[in-house]
Design an enzyme around this catalytic site. Structure first.
Site, short mmCIF file in Angstrom:
data_model
loop_
_atom_site.label_atom_id
_atom_site.label_comp_id
_atom_site.label_asym_id
_atom_site.label_seq_id
_atom_site.Cartn_x
_atom_site.Cartn_y
_atom_site.Cartn_z
N ILE A 63 7.03 63.11 31.03
CA ILE A 63 8.17 62.39 31.60
C ILE A 63 8.58 62.93 32.97
CG2 ILE A 63 8.96 61.76 29.27
CD1 ILE A 63 11.49 63.49 29.85
N TYR A 194 22.05 72.81 30.26
CA TYR A 194 21.62 71.93 29.17
C TYR A 194 22.74 70.93 28.84
CZ TYR A 194 19.75 70.44 24.63
OH TYR A 194 19.27 69.69 23.58
N VAL A 231 18.88 71.90 14.75
CA VAL A 231 17.61 71.76 14.01
C VAL A 231 16.69 72.95 14.28
CG1 VAL A 231 15.59 70.28 13.68
CG2 VAL A 231 17.81 69.25 14.16
#
Length: 277
Positions: A63, A194, A231
């Site tokens: 990307i 982030y 996660v």
């Protein structure tokens, strides 16, 4: 040209992306494409899922590389005449505590992939979305906490229902420039590259959904941002509370919203629930 439905998951050779592909292989009626920057890692991930008895396909996608995005676009257009499900999962994060990379470098690198790369994928692939298409931009609850860490003026801009994509791009670019001059905190930014990159993803999703309403009303395309949760991946580390398969639940729920659904759309969703922005 195939009239089979097609789903694409970016950055899906490991972690949450791989788990999203696994779930789509089981639940989506059509072809599922696992993508990764590195073809050998991508093919290895495909082989892993094939050993689990699943059927899927591979396409290279970086990307950060516009040519790579456009090659995928042209392939989908030619083979399928469009796209039914797009999950923008690809993203990066520096290790918060242990990374000694200068903050300005972290800001530039993180935003290049998480915001600008994701935006480029959307620019090239959203025009391919077929009626009843589903677009899921994987963001993070960190975008909410980072928003709270912004100045009131920035919060107002990021919450605006009329902010344009160009204005958002200018703000994201300004953050990177401000970090280079070491004035980002003075300018009202939080100290998380982030977090700011994911503010960008969440706000971009709100803008894109609004444009779909204006330009393609009646096509029933639903586009949302979501947080998969904390996660256990290379990114979040082993102490995180969710398995990758659990992290995939909300993105997959949004990717497979039934054709009768008209919501959620333009929302930020966590644990299958719309969260206030």
């Amino acid at each position: 040209m195939s009239n089979v439905q097609v789903a694409v998951v970016t950055g899906s050779n490991k972690g949450i992306g791989l788990a999203i592909v696994r779930a789509l292989c089981k639940q989506f009626q059509g072809d599922v494409y696992l993508t990764s920057r590195d073809p050998s890692r991508g093919q290895a991930a495909v082989a892993q899922l094939q050993q689990e008895g699943l059927r899927l396909l591979f396409h290279q996608l970086d990307i950060d590389d516009l040519q790579s995005i456009r090659a995928l676009r042209d392939f989908l257009k030619e083979k399928y005449g469009g796209l039914d499900v797009l999950v923008n999962n690809a993203g990066i994060a520096f290790k918060a505590v242990h990374d000694t990379t200068p903050f300005a470098v972290q800001a530039e690198v993180t935003l290049k992939t998480n915001f600008f790369g994701t935006r480029n994928v959307c620019t090239e692939l959203l025009p391919l979305m077929k009626p009843y298409g589903r677009v899921v931009n994987v963001s993070s609850m960190v975008s909410s906490s980072a928003l709270g860490g912004c100045s009131q003026e920035l919060q107002q801009k990021f919450r605006s229902d009329t902010i344009t994509e160009d204005e958002l791009v200018q703000l994201m670019t300004k953050f990177v420039e401000d970090t280079k001059k070491s004035v980002h905190e003075k300018e009202g930014w939080p100290n998380t590259a982030y977090g700011v990159s994911k503010i960008g993803v969440t706000v971009l999703s709100r803008i894109q959904a609004r444009l779909l309403n204006e330009q393609r009303k009646g096509e029933h395309i639903l586009l949302n941002a979501c947080c998969p949760g904390w996660v256990r991946t290379d990114m979040a580390g082993p102490k995180a509370t969710k398995s990758p398969d659990e992290g995939a639940e909300t993105p997959v729920y949004l990717a497979l919203l039934p054709s009768s659904a008209d919501a959620p759309h333009g929302q930020f969703v966590s644990n299958k629930t719309v969260k206030p922005w």
